[in-house]
Structures are given as structure tokens and as C-alpha cells.
Scaffold this active site. Structure first.
Site, PDB file in Angstrom:
ATOM      1  N   ARG A  44       0.772  -1.149   0.028  1.00 53.80           N
ATOM      2  CA  ARG A  44       0.016  -0.088  -0.002  1.00 53.80           C
ATOM      3  C   ARG A  44       0.991   1.366  -0.076  1.00 53.80           C
ATOM      4  NH1 ARG A  44      -5.701   0.638   3.481  1.00 53.80           N
ATOM      5  NH2 ARG A  44      -6.829   0.427   1.560  1.00 53.80           N
ATOM      6  N   SER A 136      -9.842   6.754  13.718  1.00 54.75           N
ATOM      7  CA  SER A 136     -11.004   5.634  13.189  1.00 54.75           C
ATOM      8  C   SER A 136     -12.223   5.559  13.973  1.00 54.75           C
ATOM      9  CB  SER A 136     -10.190   4.204  13.569  1.00 54.75           C
ATOM     10  OG  SER A 136      -8.889   4.231  13.445  1.00 54.75           O
ATOM     11  N   GLU A 172     -13.915  11.187  12.093  1.00 52.60           N
ATOM     12  CA  GLU A 172     -13.681  11.624  10.775  1.00 52.60           C
ATOM     13  C   GLU A 172     -15.337  11.533  10.213  1.00 52.60           C
ATOM     14  OE1 GLU A 172     -14.609   9.683   8.134  1.00 52.60           O
ATOM     15  OE2 GLU A 172     -14.638   7.579   9.180  1.00 52.60           O
ATOM     16  N   LYS A 227     -20.202  10.459  16.687  1.00 55.48           N
ATOM     17  CA  LYS A 227     -19.916   9.873  15.478  1.00 55.48           C
ATOM     18  C   LYS A 227     -20.788   8.629  15.146  1.00 55.48           C
ATOM     19  CE  LYS A 227     -17.537   8.124  12.179  1.00 55.48           C
ATOM     20  NZ  LYS A 227     -17.228   8.486  10.851  1.00 55.48           N
ATOM     21  N   CYS A 283     -18.619   2.280   7.123  1.00 56.38           N
ATOM     22  CA  CYS A 283     -19.216   3.111   8.482  1.00 56.38           C
ATOM     23  C   CYS A 283     -20.378   2.901   8.890  1.00 56.38           C
ATOM     24  CB  CYS A 283     -19.247   4.484   8.472  1.00 56.38           C
ATOM     25  SG  CYS A 283     -17.276   5.186   8.645  1.00 56.38           S
TER      26      CYS A 283
HETATM   27  C1  UDX Z   1     -20.597   7.827   5.463  1.00 55.36           C
HETATM   28  C2  UDX Z   1     -20.874   9.323   6.138  1.00 55.36           C
HETATM   29  O1  UDX Z   1     -21.763   9.979   5.104  1.00 55.36           O
HETATM   30  C3  UDX Z   1     -19.642   9.855   6.617  1.00 55.36           C
HETATM   31  O2  UDX Z   1     -19.908  11.198   7.467  1.00 55.36           O
HETATM   32  C4  UDX Z   1     -18.972   8.922   7.590  1.00 55.36           C
HETATM   33  O3  UDX Z   1     -17.861   9.696   8.074  1.00 55.36           O
HETATM   34  C5  UDX Z   1     -18.583   7.640   6.919  1.00 55.36           C
HETATM   35  O4  UDX Z   1     -19.860   7.108   6.625  1.00 55.36           O
HETATM   36  P1  UDX Z   1     -19.692   6.938   3.218  1.00 55.36           P
HETATM   37  O5  UDX Z   1     -20.101   5.517   3.747  1.00 55.36           O
HETATM   38  O6  UDX Z   1     -18.681   7.370   2.429  1.00 55.36           O
HETATM   39  O7  UDX Z   1     -19.940   8.080   4.402  1.00 55.36           O
HETATM   40  O8  UDX Z   1     -20.798   7.404   2.240  1.00 55.36           O
HETATM   41  P2  UDX Z   1     -22.294   7.878   1.895  1.00 55.36           P
HETATM   42  O9  UDX Z   1     -22.117   9.077   0.931  1.00 55.36           O
HETATM   43  O10 UDX Z   1     -22.708   8.378   3.379  1.00 55.36           O
HETATM   44  O11 UDX Z   1     -23.279   6.762   1.695  1.00 55.36           O
HETATM   45  C6  UDX Z   1     -23.323   5.669   2.343  1.00 55.36           C
HETATM   46  C7  UDX Z   1     -24.203   4.632   1.721  1.00 55.36           C
HETATM   47  O12 UDX Z   1     -25.708   5.053   1.658  1.00 55.36           O
HETATM   48  C8  UDX Z   1     -23.755   4.386   0.139  1.00 55.36           C
HETATM   49  O13 UDX Z   1     -23.925   2.993  -0.030  1.00 55.36           O
HETATM   50  C9  UDX Z   1     -24.815   5.328  -0.616  1.00 55.36           C
HETATM   51  O14 UDX Z   1     -25.222   4.659  -1.859  1.00 55.36           O
HETATM   52  C10 UDX Z   1     -26.007   5.051   0.226  1.00 55.36           C
HETATM   53  N1  UDX Z   1     -26.857   6.185   0.042  1.00 55.36           N
HETATM   54  C11 UDX Z   1     -26.653   7.469   0.496  1.00 55.36           C
HETATM   55  C12 UDX Z   1     -28.408   6.044  -0.434  1.00 55.36           C
HETATM   56  O15 UDX Z   1     -28.660   4.722  -0.788  1.00 55.36           O
HETATM   57  N2  UDX Z   1     -29.168   7.094  -0.609  1.00 55.36           N
HETATM   58  C13 UDX Z   1     -28.588   8.288  -0.121  1.00 55.36           C
HETATM   59  O16 UDX Z   1     -29.576   9.414  -0.316  1.00 55.36           O
HETATM   60  C14 UDX Z   1     -27.586   8.649   0.288  1.00 55.36           C
HETATM   61  P1  ADP Z   2     -10.284   3.158   6.980  1.00 57.27           P
HETATM   62  O1  ADP Z   2     -11.362   3.229   5.844  1.00 57.27           O
HETATM   63  O2  ADP Z   2     -10.698   3.005   8.320  1.00 57.27           O
HETATM   64  O3  ADP Z   2      -9.154   3.961   6.543  1.00 57.27           O
HETATM   65  P2  ADP Z   2      -8.257   0.928   5.730  1.00 57.27           P
HETATM   66  O4  ADP Z   2      -8.759  -0.382   5.750  1.00 57.27           O
HETATM   67  O5  ADP Z   2      -8.680   1.749   4.206  1.00 57.27           O
HETATM   68  O6  ADP Z   2      -9.498   1.613   6.624  1.00 57.27           O
HETATM   69  O7  ADP Z   2      -7.306   1.610   6.032  1.00 57.27           O
HETATM   70  C1  ADP Z   2      -6.536   1.123   7.380  1.00 57.27           C
HETATM   71  C2  ADP Z   2      -5.188   0.813   6.925  1.00 57.27           C
HETATM   72  O8  ADP Z   2      -4.338   0.923   8.451  1.00 57.27           O
HETATM   73  C3  ADP Z   2      -4.754  -0.211   6.109  1.00 57.27           C
HETATM   74  O9  ADP Z   2      -3.844   0.199   5.338  1.00 57.27           O
HETATM   75  C4  ADP Z   2      -3.738  -1.068   7.208  1.00 57.27           C
HETATM   76  O10 ADP Z   2      -2.716  -1.730   6.711  1.00 57.27           O
HETATM   77  C5  ADP Z   2      -3.375  -0.153   8.386  1.00 57.27           C
HETATM   78  N1  ADP Z   2      -3.079  -0.792   9.664  1.00 57.27           N
HETATM   79  C6  ADP Z   2      -3.940  -1.686  10.361  1.00 57.27           C
HETATM   80  N2  ADP Z   2      -3.287  -1.920  11.511  1.00 57.27           N
HETATM   81  C7  ADP Z   2      -1.981  -1.114  11.554  1.00 57.27           C
HETATM   82  C8  ADP Z   2      -0.768  -1.261  12.352  1.00 57.27           C
HETATM   83  N3  ADP Z   2      -0.957  -1.860  13.575  1.00 57.27           N
HETATM   84  N4  ADP Z   2       0.032  -0.408  12.129  1.00 57.27           N
HETATM   85  C9  ADP Z   2       0.335   0.166  10.912  1.00 57.27           C
HETATM   86  N5  ADP Z   2      -0.934   0.286  10.264  1.00 57.27           N
HETATM   87  C10 ADP Z   2      -1.876  -0.749  10.484  1.00 57.27           C
END
Ligand code: UDX
Ligand code: ADP
Length: 472
Positions: A44, A136, A172, A227, A283
Site C-alpha cells: 500500500r 478511526s 472523521e 460519530k 461505516c
Molecule cells: C458515511 C458518512 O456519510 C460519513 O460522514 C462518515 O464519516 C462515513 O460514512 P460514506 O460511507 O463514505 O460516508 O458514504 P455516504 O455518502 O454516506 O453513503 C453511504 C451509503 O448510503 C452508500 O452506499 C450510498 O449509496 C447510500 N446512500 C446515500 C443512499 O442509498 N441514499 C442516499 O440518499 C445517500
Molecule cells: P479506513 O477506511 O478506516 O481508513 P482502511 O482499511 O482503508 O480503513 O485502512 C486502514 C489501514 O491501516 C490499512 O492500510 C492497514 O494496513 C493499516 N493498519 C492496520 N493496523 C495497523 C498497524 N498496527 N500499524 C500500521 N498500520 C496498520
């Protein structure tokens, strides 16, 4: 503002969908801060350092332009290295926290394995005073665990130079696909903690580009809980509108019209009212499951049941769509060519975590369909991993036949199809030439639009059957 530590060096553990874009924007907005992102996954890191910016490990509009500006200026990506932890004034924990698949709380609680490992690593390597930022998505009171691990390391170190720690929660709120804009122009930044000096230090970093009125400070638990609750409220809106989509199909109403009508009420608002195949992403499901787990732990079963229903409706919507497809195709999809358009959980991201496409594809494969899968940004490899994991979870070896192929060209994918199932609202799917496509489909052919982005009239005029979510 009280006297506080000025943050000059930040280390972020985890170079994923959260850590990568967040640190890129901090480095861009704060050229005086040296930001390092470390990850245990060397492949990565290699991708983050690739000279060809098309090869970054995640796709996010606007990201590569920022990386071009800041990489090797004040942003570096490296494999794990204690020196970055040692030197940092603030360490962000941005590692993955998936739902536990086995053991206590399996299927509901978050797996804190990686978070705990990070805390132990920080305890071992940090020097001086370090602000540890929980980034996270984590269950409420995780900061407590991090604090305990950090402070237990202090017990074994009685020297004058023993490290000290302040733990903050700074969740976040970025959404994938709009992450850069969300980070540059956030609705709010939330900082939870008990140590005001540490809160002020982080407040100062964000103040370089965020209006201080938008920076909310709370206690640790309010921040962690906010959150989960923010995501639960957003997901709840999606399940609410999805539940009404079936009522529309049954009664002859139109879900887009209903969403527009109710969304015009300022008290309801018009966002997050798009009916679809159910929410995906890393999420929503995880956060609601955490909320449910938390409520059950505290004996609040009515509240747990209320929130769990959001997930139940989400699964039901995906199940319902798959069943409609099978029914429309004369109750059998065996050996039929079905084309899935879109595999990411929403448009403008290559992330497939919890994508509705996984379950729907899996169910259709188990009915004997031959799938062709197209997505503009998700690679064949990613689809393979997502389907493989889902097959393993279903513990049904019969499903392992994997009758699916990946096709990069949309038009080639659609040749000789019996049905086209649109699952992700990518722009390129909005302007397809149905006149050309119709000439190469099997007959009768169906189009299933689960995102309400296709033009029904044109498709029907070209002799193709059409089903759209939420239309009676
Ligand atoms: C979400 C939250 O929006 C964000 O604030 C948080 O930090 C992380 O989770 P994300 O998962 O990236 O973000 O996408 P988001 O745009 O919220 O959509 C989530 C899911 O809901 C997607 O599958 C999207 O297609 C769906 N969705 C969203 C719907 O089906 N209808 C909508 O009106 C909006
Ligand atoms: P998120 O959406 O929360 O960012 P991801 O799976 O995209 O989750 O990213 C998490 C990252 O954290 C991965 O690239 C993974 O390799 C890294 N990671 C997990 N545990 C550790 C650790 N103990 N030290 C360093 N990196 C880590």
C-alpha cells in the site's frame, strides 16, 4: 487560548481511506507541519509513493492533485518505523476497525485488535509529550482502552524523561467520493477530550483552514458517541426511504416524487433521501451495530431493537431486489447472462466494503446465473476478493463455482445479456446508447435500475423491459 503545545510533527498510523486523504489535506493546509503516514502494508505504501498518480491505492476526486503538491514537501508515506512515532507531537490512529467475525460480540462489536496494537506501539516508542488522536470510527469508550494501555507503559518507566500522553477523539466525517471537499470544507470538526491544552493544540491545527465556529469541543465520550449517532441518523433516513420504496411500488406512487415532496419540508431536508439498493460502505453498518451492541450491554433493549431495524430493512432491501430480478426472469436465472453495472458501494469511489453488489451478486450466483460485472474504478482483483470473502462467510461450497467474469468495456459487457442490473450510480451509466445496446441483447431483455438514474422512456422505446425501484 491557554498555553499549549504547538504541533509541528504529525504521524498517522494507517494509510487507508481515512488516513491517506485526511493527512494529505492537513499537509496541504499546514505547510509548516511535517506529516508522515505509516502503514504495516508495504505494498500500500509503495502505491502511495508511486510516481504515476493514477496508481494511488484509493480513488478520490481531487486527491492526486494534492498528493502531487505535498508529497515529499511535508507529507511522506513509509512502512512502519518507530522513529516517526518517537518524533511526533501528535499521532493519529487511523487503522481499520471491522466488525468481529468470531468470538464474543461476533457480528456486532468492532474488532479492536489493530487499535490495541497501535496503542502498544505508541506506548513503546513515543518520547516526550504526545497527543494521541483517535481518528478511526470506534465504539464509545475506546479512548479509555487506549488511555489504559498508554498509561500502563508509564508504570514501568520511572525516569524523569518518561513519556506522557493526552488522548483525544477526533472522529472523521468524510464521505468517500467527496472526501477532499469534506475535509477542506467540513460542516464541523469535533474534538473530544479532557486535557484542554491538547484540545487547543489540535484546535490550532484545524484553525488554519476551518472557521473556529465550526470546531466543536466536547468530552471524550460525547465525541465518540456523536460519530456513531451521526451515522446512525443518516443510515436511518436511507432505510426509511427504502422502506417507502416498496410501498410506492405496491400503491402506484413514485419514490422520487415522494422524496422530493417530503424533502422540501425544511425540517426534513432533501439530503439522504435517495432510495437505492441499501447503504454500503465501511461505516454505517458497523456504527449501527456498535450502537446496538452498546445498548444491549447496558440493558437498553428497546433502543437496541429500534436501531437494529435500520440494518434489518437494509438487508431486506437487497434481498427484495434480488428476488424481483429472479421473478421477472420467469423465476429462473440459471445459465442466463446477467450484467451488473457498478460494484462499488456508491459512485466516485473504488471501495467495495459492504457494497450491496456483493450480496446481490452472491445471491444471483447461487441461483445459477452467469454474471458479467463492470465497474469503472473497481478492479477485477478487488471484486474477486469481495466475492470470495462473501462466499466463505456463506459457508456454502456449492457457491464456489463463481460463474462470473469481469469486463472493462461497458458495451462489450452488455452483449447478449438477458438482464442488466444497475447497482451503482456512476455517471457513465447515465448516458448509455440504448438504441445500440438493444440490438445486441437477448430477447426478452430486462433492465433493473436500482438507483433511479436511467431514462425509462428511451429504454422501453427500444423494446427492453424496464423495472425501476420505487415506481408503481
Ligand atoms: C458515511 C458518512 O456519510 C460519513 O460522514 C462518515 O464519516 C462515513 O460514512 P460514506 O460511507 O463514505 O460516508 O458514504 P455516504 O455518502 O454516506 O453513503 C453511504 C451509503 O448510503 C452508500 O452506499 C450510498 O449509496 C447510500 N446512500 C446515500 C443512499 O442509498 N441514499 C442516499 O440518499 C445517500
Ligand atoms: P479506513 O477506511 O478506516 O481508513 P482502511 O482499511 O482503508 O480503513 O485502512 C486502514 C489501514 O491501516 C490499512 O492500510 C492497514 O494496513 C493499516 N493498519 C492496520 N493496523 C495497523 C498497524 N498496527 N500499524 C500500521 N498500520 C496498520
Amino acid at each position: 487560548m491557554n498555553k499549549h503545545l504547538k504541533i509541528k510533527k504529525i504521524c498517522c498510523i494507517g494509510a487507508g481511506y481515512v488516513g491517506g486523504p485526511t493527512m494529505a489535506v492537513i499537509a496541504d493546509k499546514c505547510p509548516h507541519i511535517k506529516v508522515s503516514v505509516i502503514d504495516k502494508d508495504s505494498s500500500r505504501i509503495k502505491m502511495w509513493n508511486d510516481n504515476n498518480l493514477e496508481n494511488l491505492p484509493i480513488y478520490e476526486p481531487g486527491l492526486k492533485e494534492i498528493i502531487k503538491r505535498v508529497r515529499d514537501r511535508n507529507l511522506t508515506f513509509s512502512v512502519e518505523n518507530d522513529s516517526y512515532i518517537r518524533e511526533a507531537d501528535a499521532i493519529f490512529i487511523s487503522v481499520n476497525t471491522p466488525i468481529k467475525s468470531t468470538g464474543l460480540g461476533a457480528g456486532q462489536a468492532s474488532n479492536l485488535y489493530w487499535v490495541e496494537k497501535c496503542a502498544r506501539k505508541i506506548a513503546k516508542s513515543a518520547e516526550g509529550h504526545t497527543i494521541v488522536v483517535e481518528k478511526s470510527t470506534l465504539p464509545v469508550r475506546t479512548a479509555e482502552i487506549i488511555k489504559k494501555i498508554l498509561h500502563s507503559s508509564l508504570k514501568n518507566n520511572s525516569s524523569e524523561n518518561a513519556p506522557t500522553f493526552s488522548v483525544l477523539s477526533n472522529p472523521e466525517f468524510l464521505a468517500e467520493g467527496t472526501a477532499i471537499n469534506d475535509l477542506q470544507n467540513p460542516d464541523r470538526v469535533l474534538i473530544g477530550g479532557e486535557d484542554y491544552s491538547a484540545i487547543n493544540s489540535l484546535h490550532e491545527v484545524y484553525s488554519f483552514w476551518v472557521d473556529p465556529k465550526k470546531i466543536i469541543t466536547t468530552n471524550l465520550w460525547s465525541s465518540e458517541l456523536s460519530k456513531l449517532v451521526a451515522n446512525a441518523f443518516l443510515a436511518q433516513r436511507i432505510s426509511s426511504i427504502n422502506s417507502i420504496s416498496q410501498l410506492c411500488e405496491t400503491t402506484g406512487a413514485n419514490i422520487s416524487e415522494v422524496a422530493k415532496a417530503i424533502g422540501s419540508d425544511n425540517r426534513i431536508g432533501n439530503t439522504f433521501l435517495n432510495a437505492g439498493p441499501g447503504f454500503g460502505g465501511s461505516c454505517f453498518k458497523k456504527d449501527i451495530l456498535n450502537l446496538v451492541y452498546l445498548c444491549r450491554n447496558f440493558g437498553l433493549s428497546e433502543i437496541a431493537d429500534f436501531w437494529e431495524q435500520v440494518i434489518i430493512i437494509n438487508n431486506w432491501q437487497q434481498d427484495r431486489i434480488y428476488k424481483i430480478i429472479v421473478e421477472k426472469l420467469f423465476n429462473t436465472v440459471e445459465q442466463k447472462k446477467l450484467v451488473i453495472l457498478g460494484f462499488s458501494f456508491k459512485a466516485n469511489t473504488n471501495d467495495t466494503r459492504e457494497s450491496p453488489a456483493i450480496k446481490i451478486a452472491n445471491d444471483l450466483l447461487s441461483e445459477g446465473a452467469k454474471l458479467t460485472i463492470h465497474d469503472p474504478k473497481v478492479s477485477k482483483d478487488q471484486i474477486e476478493k469481495a466475492l470470495d470473502n462473501s462466499f466463505k462467510k456463506s459457508k456454502n461450497n456449492a457457491l464456489n463455482k463463481q460463474e462470473w467474469v469481469y469486463e472493462k468495456s461497458i458495451y462489450k459487457a452488455l452483449e447478449n445479456a438477458d438482464a442488466i442490473i444497475l447497482l451503482t450510480e456512476w455517471d457513465e451509466y447515465k448516458s448509455l446508447n440504448w438504441e445500440i445496446i438493444s440490438k445486441h441483447l437477448n430477447s426478452p431483455a430486462w433492465v433493473f435500475d436500482t438507483r433511479l438514474i436511467l431514462d425509462e422512456n428511451i429504454i422501453i422505446q427500444n423494446g427492453i423491459n424496464f423495472w425501476s425501484l420505487g415506481k408503481g
